[in-house]
Motif scaffolding. Structure first.
Motif, PDB file in Angstrom:
ATOM      1  N   SER A  28       0.824  -1.209   0.000  1.00  0.00           N
ATOM      2  CA  SER A  28       0.000   0.000   0.000  1.00  0.00           C
ATOM      3  C   SER A  28       0.860   1.262   0.000  1.00  0.00           C
ATOM      4  N   MET A  29       2.048   1.194   0.561  1.00  0.00           N
ATOM      5  CA  MET A  29       2.931   2.361   0.585  1.00  0.00           C
ATOM      6  C   MET A  29       3.546   2.629  -0.777  1.00  0.00           C
ATOM      7  N   THR A  30       3.779   1.600  -1.557  1.00  0.00           N
ATOM      8  CA  THR A  30       4.408   1.776  -2.873  1.00  0.00           C
ATOM      9  C   THR A  30       3.391   1.793  -4.006  1.00  0.00           C
ATOM     10  N   GLN A  31       2.110   1.782  -3.686  1.00  0.00           N
ATOM     11  CA  GLN A  31       1.074   1.693  -4.705  1.00  0.00           C
ATOM     12  C   GLN A  31       1.096   2.876  -5.672  1.00  0.00           C
ATOM     13  N   GLN A  32       1.242   4.087  -5.190  1.00  0.00           N
ATOM     14  CA  GLN A  32       1.229   5.266  -6.065  1.00  0.00           C
ATOM     15  C   GLN A  32       2.403   5.235  -7.043  1.00  0.00           C
ATOM     16  N   ALA A  71      -4.389   3.325 -16.005  1.00  0.00           N
ATOM     17  CA  ALA A  71      -3.545   2.259 -15.476  1.00  0.00           C
ATOM     18  C   ALA A  71      -4.036   1.893 -14.087  1.00  0.00           C
ATOM     19  N   GLY A  72      -3.995   0.616 -13.781  1.00  0.00           N
ATOM     20  CA  GLY A  72      -4.408   0.154 -12.466  1.00  0.00           C
ATOM     21  C   GLY A  72      -3.744  -1.160 -12.126  1.00  0.00           C
ATOM     22  N   SER A  76      -6.250  -3.838  -6.816  1.00  0.00           N
ATOM     23  CA  SER A  76      -6.695  -2.592  -6.211  1.00  0.00           C
ATOM     24  C   SER A  76      -7.739  -1.909  -7.080  1.00  0.00           C
ATOM     25  N   ARG A  77      -8.604  -1.141  -6.445  1.00  0.00           N
ATOM     26  CA  ARG A  77      -9.590  -0.355  -7.187  1.00  0.00           C
ATOM     27  C   ARG A  77      -9.002   0.965  -7.667  1.00  0.00           C
ATOM     28  N   ASN A  78      -7.900   1.383  -7.106  1.00  0.00           N
ATOM     29  CA  ASN A  78      -7.304   2.668  -7.467  1.00  0.00           C
ATOM     30  C   ASN A  78      -6.780   2.632  -8.896  1.00  0.00           C
ATOM     31  N   ARG A  79      -7.033   3.703  -9.613  1.00  0.00           N
ATOM     32  CA  ARG A  79      -6.622   3.822 -11.009  1.00  0.00           C
ATOM     33  C   ARG A  79      -6.009   5.200 -11.225  1.00  0.00           C
ATOM     34  N   LEU A  80      -5.115   5.288 -12.186  1.00  0.00           N
ATOM     35  CA  LEU A  80      -4.578   6.568 -12.642  1.00  0.00           C
ATOM     36  C   LEU A  80      -5.000   6.755 -14.088  1.00  0.00           C
ATOM     37  N   GLU A  81      -5.267   8.003 -14.447  1.00  0.00           N
ATOM     38  CA  GLU A  81      -5.656   8.316 -15.818  1.00  0.00           C
ATOM     39  C   GLU A  81      -4.967   9.606 -16.240  1.00  0.00           C
TER      40      GLU A  81
END
Length: 114
Positions: A28-32, A71-72, A76-81
């Protein structure tokens, strides 16, 4: 079962729980950072695919090509666009030149590195 076996079982369960908790915390810390890396890779793949069809590409064309790329991570449900394609195009061109995928062709154009 004797008392030492029960204590050993509890200690092993606690150790396994601790390892899984630390693994999840690190993820979770390296997710971004992982999401940014995946987004850069996906955009770079799109640009390389486009450059196989044409010789050079400008930064403006590059920005148009990467607009809306998502990208995801599968867990995880988190996505970047890519929302601001012009700003991300600068970062992407720097990344691709550093990774020796592109080279400058002059006049604000880029081509595949040969």
């Amino acid at each position: 079962m004797s008392i030492p076996q029960i204590i050993l079982g509890i200690l092993l369960f606690a150790a396994a729980t601790m390892v899984l908790y630390l693994w999840g915390l690190r993820r979770s810390m390296t997710q971004q950072r992982d999401l940014e890396r995946i987004l850069l890779s996906k955009c770079a793949a799109r640009v390389l695919h486009r450059l196989k069809k044409q010789q050079t590409i400008t930064r403006k064309e590059l920005a148009r090509e990467i607009q809306g790329v998502r990208a995801g991570l599968f867990w995880s449900r988190n996505r970047l666009e890519v929302q601001d394609a012009a700003a991300f195009a600068d970062k992407l061109t720097r990344y691709m030149v550093e990774q020796q995928m592109l080279q400058e062709a002059g006049g604000g154009r880029y081509r595949l590195r040969s």
